[in-house]
Scaffold this motif. Structure first.
Motif: not given
Length: 243
Positions: A43, A46, A49-50, A162
């Motif tokens: 991750l 990104f 997108f956490r 994700v």
């Protein structure tokens, strides 16, 4: 023995070339998969997108190898899968087996995408792997399981987005998943533009299959999907991972 004709010699040369090309393609695919499996944190590229915040549900996401998960999360993920899936497995030809499911969930190749509430409550997870499937490098989503209290709020859709980002950032050709036909979740995946994969087995007079294989291709790497082909060996390939 007579001499080989020029035509048969050319044909065998062509076959050798094709074999070599295929071997090269597979070894390239394996290198891509090995590279993805070395990631510290899928991750990391990104950060936005956490976090999930929608329909009154706030969550934080993290990704880890199964070998780095703490025992509490492992136990929770097994129990959630059992709660959501045992009956569906028992209603089809597979049947449910605790030890088989544990073995699959906690295989050393398994990765986890986990969503937890801001208070630490575990909400849902995906078990996925970077793998070779039908000769292609893919992200295979083995499980997407949400606690029933947190379903229908957009979290599952967000988690699939994700996974797609992670897959395509790491040059996977597609995201693949197996869905039981007796499970409503196939509608969920089809609404996210997952289509019947070319490796999905086709029912015939002799055998009907309790599952189908869906996928979404990485359009940047695979400009067009090859036509559907009949392929019924998939259930023996170790991919008995089902939603």
């Amino acid at each position: 023995m007579g001499r080989k004709t020029a035509a048969s010699s050319a044909k065998s040369k062509e076959k050798r070339m094709q074999r070599k090309e295929e071997q090269n393609r597979i070894s390239q695919a394996m290198a891509v998969v090995a590279q993805a499996n070395k990631l510290e944190d899928p991750l990391q590229p990104f950060p936005v997108f956490r976090k999930f915040n929608k329909n009154g549900l706030e969550a934080e996401l993290f990704a880890k190898k199964s070998t780095n998960l703490d025992e509490f999360i492992k136990e929770w993920s097994f129990n959630l899968t059992k709660k959501n899936m045992q009956l569906k497995y028992e209603q089809c030809s597979w049947g449910w087996c605790d030890s088989k499911k544990r073995e699959e969930l906690f295989d050393e190749a398994a990765w986890y995408l986990v969503a937890k509430g801001l208070d630490g409550t575990l909400l849902g997870f995906s078990h996925f792997r970077f793998d070779i499937d039908e000769g292609q490098e893919v992200l295979y989503c083995y499980e997407l399981q949400l606690d029933p209290s947190y379903q229908r709020k957009g979290l599952g859709k967000f988690m699939m987005q994700v996974l797609e980002l992670v897959a395509f950032k790491n040059s996977m050709k597609k995201v693949v998943l197996t869905v039981l036909k007796n499970n409503q979740s196939s509608k969920f995946f089809k609404a996210l533009n997952y289509e019947l994969d070319e490796s999905s087995p086709i029912d015939d007079e002799e055998e009907s299959y309790p599952y189908e294989i869906l996928s979404k291709i990485n359009k940047r790497l695979v400009p067009h999907q090859s036509p559907m082909k009949v392929n019924s060996h998939h259930c023996c390939s170790g991919h008995d991972h089902h939603h």
